[in-house]
Design an enzyme around this catalytic site. Sequence first.
Site, PDB file in Angstrom:
ATOM      1  N   LYS A   1      -0.576 -14.457   3.239  1.00  0.00           N
ATOM      2  CA  LYS A   1      -0.986 -14.549   1.801  1.00  0.00           C
ATOM      3  C   LYS A   1       0.062 -15.610   1.033  1.00  0.00           C
ATOM      4  O   LYS A   1      -0.720 -16.325   0.220  1.00  0.00           O
ATOM      5  CB  LYS A   1      -1.071 -13.182   1.467  1.00  0.00           C
ATOM      6  CG  LYS A   1      -1.772 -13.178  -0.005  1.00  0.00           C
ATOM      7  CD  LYS A   1      -1.715 -11.703  -0.628  1.00  0.00           C
ATOM      8  CE  LYS A   1      -2.542 -10.751  -0.013  1.00  0.00           C
ATOM      9  NZ  LYS A   1      -2.745  -9.498  -0.699  1.00  0.00           N
TER      10      LYS A   1
ATOM     11  N   SER B   1       2.320 -12.074  -9.728  1.00  0.00           N
ATOM     12  CA  SER B   1       3.659 -11.827  -9.749  1.00  0.00           C
ATOM     13  C   SER B   1       4.645 -12.984  -9.547  1.00  0.00           C
ATOM     14  O   SER B   1       5.601 -12.977 -10.060  1.00  0.00           O
ATOM     15  CB  SER B   1       3.787 -11.054  -8.373  1.00  0.00           C
ATOM     16  OG  SER B   1       3.304  -9.535  -8.509  1.00  0.00           O
TER      17      SER B   1
ATOM     18  N   LYS C   1       8.224 -10.845  -0.030  1.00  0.00           N
ATOM     19  CA  LYS C   1       7.479 -10.459  -1.116  1.00  0.00           C
ATOM     20  C   LYS C   1       6.338  -9.805  -0.826  1.00  0.00           C
ATOM     21  O   LYS C   1       5.669 -10.016   0.075  1.00  0.00           O
ATOM     22  CB  LYS C   1       6.993 -11.820  -2.266  1.00  0.00           C
ATOM     23  CG  LYS C   1       6.324 -11.414  -3.236  1.00  0.00           C
ATOM     24  CD  LYS C   1       6.908 -11.620  -4.653  1.00  0.00           C
ATOM     25  CE  LYS C   1       6.435 -11.110  -5.715  1.00  0.00           C
ATOM     26  NZ  LYS C   1       6.496  -9.417  -5.621  1.00  0.00           N
TER      27      LYS C   1
ATOM     28  N   THR D   1      -5.460  -9.035  -9.878  1.00  0.00           N
ATOM     29  CA  THR D   1      -6.096  -8.912  -8.593  1.00  0.00           C
ATOM     30  C   THR D   1      -7.458  -8.839  -8.676  1.00  0.00           C
ATOM     31  O   THR D   1      -8.124  -9.702  -7.890  1.00  0.00           O
ATOM     32  CB  THR D   1      -5.530  -7.877  -7.649  1.00  0.00           C
ATOM     33  OG1 THR D   1      -3.998  -7.857  -7.718  1.00  0.00           O
ATOM     34  CG2 THR D   1      -5.998  -7.653  -6.266  1.00  0.00           C
TER      35      THR D   1
ATOM     36  N   ASN E   1      -6.991  -0.035  -9.613  1.00  0.00           N
ATOM     37  CA  ASN E   1      -6.830  -1.159 -10.378  1.00  0.00           C
ATOM     38  C   ASN E   1      -7.501  -2.416  -9.569  1.00  0.00           C
ATOM     39  O   ASN E   1      -8.151  -3.049 -10.378  1.00  0.00           O
ATOM     40  CB  ASN E   1      -5.215  -1.479  -9.913  1.00  0.00           C
ATOM     41  CG  ASN E   1      -4.732  -2.767 -10.563  1.00  0.00           C
ATOM     42  OD1 ASN E   1      -5.077  -3.812 -10.059  1.00  0.00           O
ATOM     43  ND2 ASN E   1      -4.126  -2.865 -11.564  1.00  0.00           N
TER      44      ASN E   1
ATOM     45  N   LYS F   1       6.713  -5.760   2.897  1.00  0.00           N
ATOM     46  CA  LYS F   1       5.876  -4.577   2.359  1.00  0.00           C
ATOM     47  C   LYS F   1       6.617  -3.327   2.628  1.00  0.00           C
ATOM     48  O   LYS F   1       7.403  -3.099   3.426  1.00  0.00           O
ATOM     49  CB  LYS F   1       4.639  -4.255   3.081  1.00  0.00           C
ATOM     50  CG  LYS F   1       3.416  -3.641   2.394  1.00  0.00           C
ATOM     51  CD  LYS F   1       2.666  -4.466   1.577  1.00  0.00           C
ATOM     52  CE  LYS F   1       1.622  -3.815   0.727  1.00  0.00           C
ATOM     53  NZ  LYS F   1       1.008  -4.836   0.092  1.00  0.00           N
TER      54      LYS F   1
HETATM   55  P1  NAD Z   1      -5.207   2.143  -6.686  1.00  0.00           P
HETATM   56  O1  NAD Z   1      -4.413   3.347  -6.252  1.00  0.00           O
HETATM   57  O2  NAD Z   1      -5.256   1.805  -7.955  1.00  0.00           O
HETATM   58  O3  NAD Z   1      -6.717   2.584  -6.210  1.00  0.00           O
HETATM   59  C1  NAD Z   1      -7.257   2.948  -5.005  1.00  0.00           C
HETATM   60  C2  NAD Z   1      -8.917   3.609  -5.283  1.00  0.00           C
HETATM   61  O4  NAD Z   1      -9.319   3.767  -3.874  1.00  0.00           O
HETATM   62  C3  NAD Z   1      -8.837   4.753  -6.114  1.00  0.00           C
HETATM   63  O5  NAD Z   1     -10.053   4.396  -6.761  1.00  0.00           O
HETATM   64  C4  NAD Z   1      -9.128   5.531  -5.073  1.00  0.00           C
HETATM   65  O6  NAD Z   1      -9.846   6.776  -5.477  1.00  0.00           O
HETATM   66  C5  NAD Z   1      -9.855   4.993  -3.812  1.00  0.00           C
HETATM   67  N1  NAD Z   1      -9.595   5.699  -2.361  1.00  0.00           N
HETATM   68  C6  NAD Z   1      -8.489   6.186  -2.184  1.00  0.00           C
HETATM   69  N2  NAD Z   1      -8.953   6.575  -0.747  1.00  0.00           N
HETATM   70  C7  NAD Z   1     -10.195   6.262  -0.618  1.00  0.00           C
HETATM   71  C8  NAD Z   1     -11.028   6.599   0.517  1.00  0.00           C
HETATM   72  N3  NAD Z   1     -10.845   7.082   1.621  1.00  0.00           N
HETATM   73  N4  NAD Z   1     -12.347   5.923   0.192  1.00  0.00           N
HETATM   74  C9  NAD Z   1     -12.716   5.483  -0.847  1.00  0.00           C
HETATM   75  N5  NAD Z   1     -12.191   5.070  -1.951  1.00  0.00           N
HETATM   76  C10 NAD Z   1     -10.708   5.627  -1.506  1.00  0.00           C
HETATM   77  O7  NAD Z   1      -4.870   1.137  -5.615  1.00  0.00           O
HETATM   78  P2  NAD Z   1      -5.465  -0.418  -5.762  1.00  0.00           P
HETATM   79  O8  NAD Z   1      -3.996  -1.176  -6.579  1.00  0.00           O
HETATM   80  O9  NAD Z   1      -6.515  -0.752  -6.511  1.00  0.00           O
HETATM   81  O10 NAD Z   1      -5.433  -1.014  -4.350  1.00  0.00           O
HETATM   82  C11 NAD Z   1      -6.503  -1.068  -3.689  1.00  0.00           C
HETATM   83  C12 NAD Z   1      -6.436  -1.627  -2.316  1.00  0.00           C
HETATM   84  O11 NAD Z   1      -6.165  -3.386  -2.790  1.00  0.00           O
HETATM   85  C13 NAD Z   1      -5.248  -1.515  -1.428  1.00  0.00           C
HETATM   86  O12 NAD Z   1      -5.780  -1.925  -0.140  1.00  0.00           O
HETATM   87  C14 NAD Z   1      -4.195  -2.567  -1.636  1.00  0.00           C
HETATM   88  O13 NAD Z   1      -3.440  -2.807  -0.599  1.00  0.00           O
HETATM   89  C15 NAD Z   1      -5.111  -3.499  -2.284  1.00  0.00           C
HETATM   90  N6  NAD Z   1      -4.268  -4.580  -3.045  1.00  0.00           N
HETATM   91  C16 NAD Z   1      -3.846  -4.289  -4.490  1.00  0.00           C
HETATM   92  C17 NAD Z   1      -3.320  -5.044  -5.176  1.00  0.00           C
HETATM   93  C18 NAD Z   1      -2.967  -5.062  -6.431  1.00  0.00           C
HETATM   94  O14 NAD Z   1      -2.384  -5.707  -7.156  1.00  0.00           O
HETATM   95  N7  NAD Z   1      -3.028  -3.650  -7.147  1.00  0.00           N
HETATM   96  C19 NAD Z   1      -3.227  -6.363  -4.641  1.00  0.00           C
HETATM   97  C20 NAD Z   1      -3.613  -6.678  -3.314  1.00  0.00           C
HETATM   98  C21 NAD Z   1      -4.116  -5.752  -2.641  1.00  0.00           C
END
Ligand code: NAD
Length: 421
Positions: free
Chosen positions: A95, A352, A71, A191, A222, A107
């Site tokens: 995790k 999830s 997952k 999250t 997000n 992944k």
């Molecule tokens: P997303 O695409 O919704 O948002 C990412 C954000 O990061 C955006 O605001 C973008 O502008 C910004 N960003 C991109 N490049 C950047 C940089 N170089 N410097 C600063 N900001 C930057 O993605 P997300 O779903 O919010 O995921 C963000 C992180 O959280 C990732 O590492 C992802 O693996 C992790 N994550 C996400 C989830 C989830 O449920 N969405 C769950 C666990 C972990």
Amino acid sequence: MSLKGATFLESVLQTLKRATELGGYPQEVYEILSRPQRIITVNIPVRMDNGKIQVFTGYRVQHNNALGPYKGGIRFHPEVTLEEDIALATVMTFKNALNGLPYGGGKGAVAVDYKKLSKRELEELSRGYARALAPFIGPETDIPAPDVGTDPQIMAWMVDEYSKIAGHNVPGVFTAKPVILWGNPVREYSTGFGVAVWAREAAKKLWGGLEGKTVAVQGFGNVGYWGAYWLEKMGARVVAVTDSKGGVYNPNGLNLTEVKAVKDKTGTVMNYDAPGTRKITNDEVLELPVDVLVPAALENVIHRGNANNIKAKLIVEGANGPTTADAEQILHKKGIWVLPDLAANAGGVVMSYLEWVENLQWYFWDEEETRNRLERILLDTFNRVMNRWNKLGTSQVTIREAAYVEAVDRIYNAMKVRGWI
Ligand code: NAD
């Protein structure tokens, strides 16, 4: 090794090695868990709007399934690499184990700048990826979900494509789907909610609570947005947020609703302008004088080059892998708490799991009941990690190491009773 120190994968493996030693597990545990069980590479041809075919390369890394189906999310980003995908899949194994879920880790990734694709091209690519992976995924085999650059709409196209191949609806093969297509409303913010719950519980131990504590958030997607939203609801003051272009800082607190509106309208929080607010870079946001720092964008942003400049007492890893292993040692020595990704950002995968359970039984809880179930699981993990950390010695080991030992313990016991070791 890069200038910033160990790569993300090296950091993950370093932590795994130390966790197997700390927990007194046999060397075979490290040998097995330091490599994925299976790596799938796919090349997806897409007919672009200009009439030409462009081929996109993608991966699905299936790391370990001792505890259940693989997952983990799917990332669409121009700079994804197989090494990064392996690291992310490895973290998913720990995790999922840490949070008591009946899952292994996986992944996926596609090297694409999704912002440059039209909606039709994005749909073609998403369906192509699901088609290419169809023989290797399924509700009892491997259950992908969104990550950076992917969203519920993409999950809807993928579940539709998979269902067409199966010849019937298969809701449980992807999670974080739109609510109308067997999703759950809590998934959108789960999250970020988990980030805030972990911050709140840690803040209780550090300061007696979150009330009035200042927060800086890197990344306003997000995780970053909903993390900020729930942190504010739980009494904290969010003073800085950034996105890929940079961000804004106001020591008196930001109006998150207005910042979000500006981001939605103009594409970046940088265009938010209010009295007392100034622009900051993505490096500056990490070094602000705040109580809580939430890196919620990309990995390796806190490294040995800037770890000494961090002023927050509590770092909550919304992103996966934002802190390198050597940076973490520096922070630990300074008494800064780093709530590790596999715990602090697990709200999404725990949700999830709840969605998958709903899908398997075709029965759905309401929003409040779902959120309560989610919070119960998160609190249980928090308490187990804190107990383990205290047992191992808070000055000797990091919270991440304690979390890894807790996770490895479950994986080891599953592998042992299966007869793998
Ligand atoms: P997303 O695409 O919704 O948002 C990412 C954000 O990061 C955006 O605001 C973008 O502008 C910004 N960003 C991109 N490049 C950047 C940089 N170089 N410097 C600063 N900001 C930057 O993605 P997300 O779903 O919010 O995921 C963000 C992180 O959280 C990732 O590492 C992802 O693996 C992790 N994550 C996400 C989830 C989830 O449920 N969405 C769950 C666990 C972990």
